[in-house]
Every structure is written in C-alpha cells, then in structure tokens.
Design a protein around this motif. Sequence first.
Motif, short mmCIF file in Angstrom:
data_model
loop_
_atom_site.label_atom_id
_atom_site.label_comp_id
_atom_site.label_asym_id
_atom_site.label_seq_id
_atom_site.Cartn_x
_atom_site.Cartn_y
_atom_site.Cartn_z
N ALA A 27 0.84 -1.21 0.00
CA ALA A 27 0.00 0.00 0.00
C ALA A 27 0.87 1.26 0.00
O ALA A 27 0.55 2.24 -0.68
CB ALA A 27 -0.92 0.00 1.21
N ARG A 28 1.97 1.24 0.75
CA ARG A 28 2.86 2.39 0.77
C ARG A 28 3.48 2.66 -0.60
O ARG A 28 3.88 3.79 -0.89
CB ARG A 28 3.99 2.17 1.78
N GLU A 29 3.53 1.62 -1.44
CA GLU A 29 4.08 1.80 -2.80
C GLU A 29 2.98 2.05 -3.83
O GLU A 29 3.22 1.98 -5.03
CB GLU A 29 4.89 0.57 -3.20
N GLY A 30 1.76 2.31 -3.35
CA GLY A 30 0.71 2.76 -4.25
C GLY A 30 -0.28 1.71 -4.71
O GLY A 30 -1.21 2.03 -5.47
N ALA A 31 -0.12 0.46 -4.31
CA ALA A 31 -1.05 -0.58 -4.76
C ALA A 31 -2.38 -0.48 -4.05
O ALA A 31 -2.44 -0.16 -2.85
CB ALA A 31 -0.43 -1.96 -4.51
N GLY A 32 -3.46 -0.76 -4.77
CA GLY A 32 -4.74 -0.97 -4.14
C GLY A 32 -4.74 -2.36 -3.52
O GLY A 32 -4.24 -3.30 -4.14
N ILE A 33 -5.28 -2.50 -2.33
CA ILE A 33 -5.15 -3.75 -1.58
C ILE A 33 -6.49 -4.39 -1.32
O ILE A 33 -7.42 -3.75 -0.80
CB ILE A 33 -4.44 -3.52 -0.23
N ALA A 34 -6.59 -5.68 -1.66
CA ALA A 34 -7.73 -6.51 -1.27
C ALA A 34 -7.26 -7.40 -0.13
O ALA A 34 -6.45 -8.30 -0.33
CB ALA A 34 -8.23 -7.34 -2.44
N THR A 48 -8.22 -0.25 7.74
CA THR A 48 -8.13 1.04 8.43
C THR A 48 -6.69 1.54 8.49
O THR A 48 -6.40 2.72 8.26
CB THR A 48 -8.69 0.94 9.86
N LEU A 49 -5.76 0.65 8.79
CA LEU A 49 -4.34 1.02 8.84
C LEU A 49 -3.86 1.52 7.48
O LEU A 49 -3.08 2.49 7.39
CB LEU A 49 -3.50 -0.17 9.28
N ILE A 50 -4.31 0.87 6.41
CA ILE A 50 -3.92 1.30 5.06
C ILE A 50 -4.51 2.67 4.74
O ILE A 50 -3.83 3.56 4.22
CB ILE A 50 -4.36 0.26 4.02
N GLU A 51 -5.78 2.85 5.07
CA GLU A 51 -6.43 4.13 4.81
C GLU A 51 -5.79 5.25 5.62
O GLU A 51 -5.72 6.40 5.15
CB GLU A 51 -7.92 4.03 5.12
N ASP A 52 -5.28 4.92 6.80
CA ASP A 52 -4.62 5.93 7.63
C ASP A 52 -3.30 6.40 7.04
O ASP A 52 -2.76 7.43 7.47
CB ASP A 52 -4.38 5.38 9.04
N LEU A 53 -2.76 5.65 6.09
CA LEU A 53 -1.53 6.07 5.42
C LEU A 53 -1.78 7.33 4.59
O LEU A 53 -0.84 8.07 4.29
CB LEU A 53 -1.00 4.96 4.50
N GLY A 54 -3.04 7.52 4.20
CA GLY A 54 -3.40 8.70 3.43
C GLY A 54 -3.58 8.39 1.97
O GLY A 54 -2.60 8.21 1.25
N GLY A 55 -4.82 8.27 1.53
CA GLY A 55 -5.10 8.06 0.12
C GLY A 55 -5.02 6.63 -0.35
O GLY A 55 -5.21 6.36 -1.54
N GLY A 56 -4.72 5.71 0.55
CA GLY A 56 -4.63 4.31 0.13
C GLY A 56 -5.99 3.70 -0.16
O GLY A 56 -6.96 3.98 0.54
N THR A 57 -6.04 2.90 -1.21
CA THR A 57 -7.28 2.20 -1.57
C THR A 57 -7.23 0.79 -1.01
O THR A 57 -6.28 0.04 -1.29
CB THR A 57 -7.46 2.14 -3.09
N ALA A 58 -8.22 0.42 -0.22
CA ALA A 58 -8.24 -0.91 0.36
C ALA A 58 -9.66 -1.35 0.65
O ALA A 58 -10.54 -0.54 0.93
CB ALA A 58 -7.41 -0.95 1.64
N LEU A 59 -9.86 -2.64 0.57
CA LEU A 59 -11.13 -3.25 0.96
C LEU A 59 -10.82 -4.62 1.53
O LEU A 59 -9.72 -5.13 1.39
CB LEU A 59 -12.09 -3.35 -0.23
N TYR A 60 -11.81 -5.20 2.21
CA TYR A 60 -11.58 -6.56 2.70
C TYR A 60 -12.72 -7.47 2.28
O TYR A 60 -13.84 -7.02 2.03
CB TYR A 60 -11.39 -6.58 4.22
N ARG A 61 -12.38 -8.73 2.16
CA ARG A 61 -13.35 -9.76 1.84
C ARG A 61 -13.14 -10.94 2.80
O ARG A 61 -12.01 -11.36 3.01
CB ARG A 61 -13.20 -10.25 0.39
N ILE A 62 -14.22 -11.41 3.37
CA ILE A 62 -14.14 -12.59 4.23
C ILE A 62 -14.22 -13.83 3.36
O ILE A 62 -15.10 -13.96 2.51
CB ILE A 62 -15.29 -12.58 5.26
N CYS A 63 -13.26 -14.72 3.56
CA CYS A 63 -13.20 -15.91 2.70
C CYS A 63 -12.55 -17.06 3.46
O CYS A 63 -11.50 -16.87 4.11
CB CYS A 63 -12.38 -15.60 1.44
#
Length: 252
Positions: A27-34, A48-63
């Motif tokens: 995420a710090r290198e700009g990747a969107g994270i699933a 939340t930690l990724i979003e707190d980096l500022g501008g990071g795109t992230a989502l989660y999926r339960i699997c």
Amino acid sequence: MGILDGKVALITGAGQGVGRGIAMAMAREGAGIAVVDRNGETAAETVTLIEDLGGGTALYRICDVRNSDEVNSCVASVVEALGTVDILVNNAVDATVGIALQDIDDEQFLISFASGPFASFWFMRACFPYLQDGGRVINLRSGTENQSLPGYGPYVAAKAAVGGLTRAAAREWGREGITVNALVPFALTPSAEADLAAQPGRLEAVYRQLSIPRSADVEADVGRAAVFLAGPDASFITGCTVSVDGGGSFFA
C-alpha cells in the motif's frame, strides 16, 4: 509515486502478521489492496491502517480459503470492486502442529493442504485471466521444510507442495507474462508466538542459529521483499524462493 502505483494486490491472510505486513508495504508503494481473511474484524483493522496512510485504496473480503467456491466468489468480488488483480499473495494457512505424525487424523492432515497448496492453486487459477501480461504471484513457504521439526508433519508437507506448485506455475506461466516466486519468512506472528510460548527456550535457540539473531519485521523486512518481487526490478525473476529469515536457511 510508488513502484506499485495503479496495481491491485490480493493478499490472503492479511488480517494480521505477515499478510498484514505485506499489505502495508505494498500500500505504501501505491497498490490498491484486497485484504482477504476469514476474520472480518482483523481484516477491517488492516484496511483502516492502510487508509490511515493517506489516500490508500483498500477493501476486505471474508473468505474461507479452504473452499474453492468461496475462493472463486472472492476473486470475482475483488475484480468487480477494483477492476483486476495484478498481484496475488498466497499467505493464508491453517495447520495443526505439535502432534506426532502417527497420531494425526485425516482431518488434521487435510486442513494443512486445503489451506496451503489447494488454496494457493484455487486463487492462482481464479486470478489467472487477470494476471496475464505482467502479473505477479508470490506464495509463502516455510523454513520448516528444511528443518522438518517433530510435530510439524502436515505443515511441512503442505509447504513443500506449495514449493512444487510455485516452480510448476513459474515454468508454465512465464510465457503468459506472469512471474511466480515464493518467500520464506521468519517472523514472530501471533500464531508463531503462541507456538513458541509453549516451548520454553525455543526462540533463544533459534536466534543462536541465525546469522542475524532476530525475527523479521513483517512490513520492513518481509513486506519489502514482497514489494521487490512484485515490482519492476524483479520482472526477470521467476521460480525462485527468497528467504527472509536472517540466515535460517543455512541450517537444517
């Protein structure tokens, strides 16, 4: 700008430990994270930690990665939300340890394979159409493959199978523009700490055998190694295993 700008990384077991460290580094290198995990609470924490980096795109999926139908649905959902999968990190694993090989039942043995090589294969197969022409696969192996510690039979066997799958995929998928590599980390994840807590003196004994007597930082050490394998500098590297273990690979 980061070296993974515009890329989408799907990382299993990213709710904690090594998976979270890799997710944060990418995420710090700009990747969107699933963030894919069976624990929705810890997965949401990673987002939340990724979003707190500022501008990071992230989502989660339960699997539950032990179920191929859930894996297929998970990948489809990530692609629908983020557009594609450029980087796949197969980190999740579940295993019973501390039981002599002759005392392990079928379910205990099979769970290591379902969450290890089977899950890795299912995610690789589901992501394949999106990985073509530049995609990266990073599978997680283990130093226990060489050490073959007593009580780790199913885990050792499953991780060795992940190694074989990594090499086979690297051979077949190179001409599809996909690199497939593996990481062997030594990090004190929550599960590793729990295991070591039941073995007084074990951690100190491990440190005495390492060239660099400490455990890896899941983001600064393991995560950065994953970023390298996913980035442009590793475009001609495939079928390899990178040990991030302070020299642990030197002893068996």
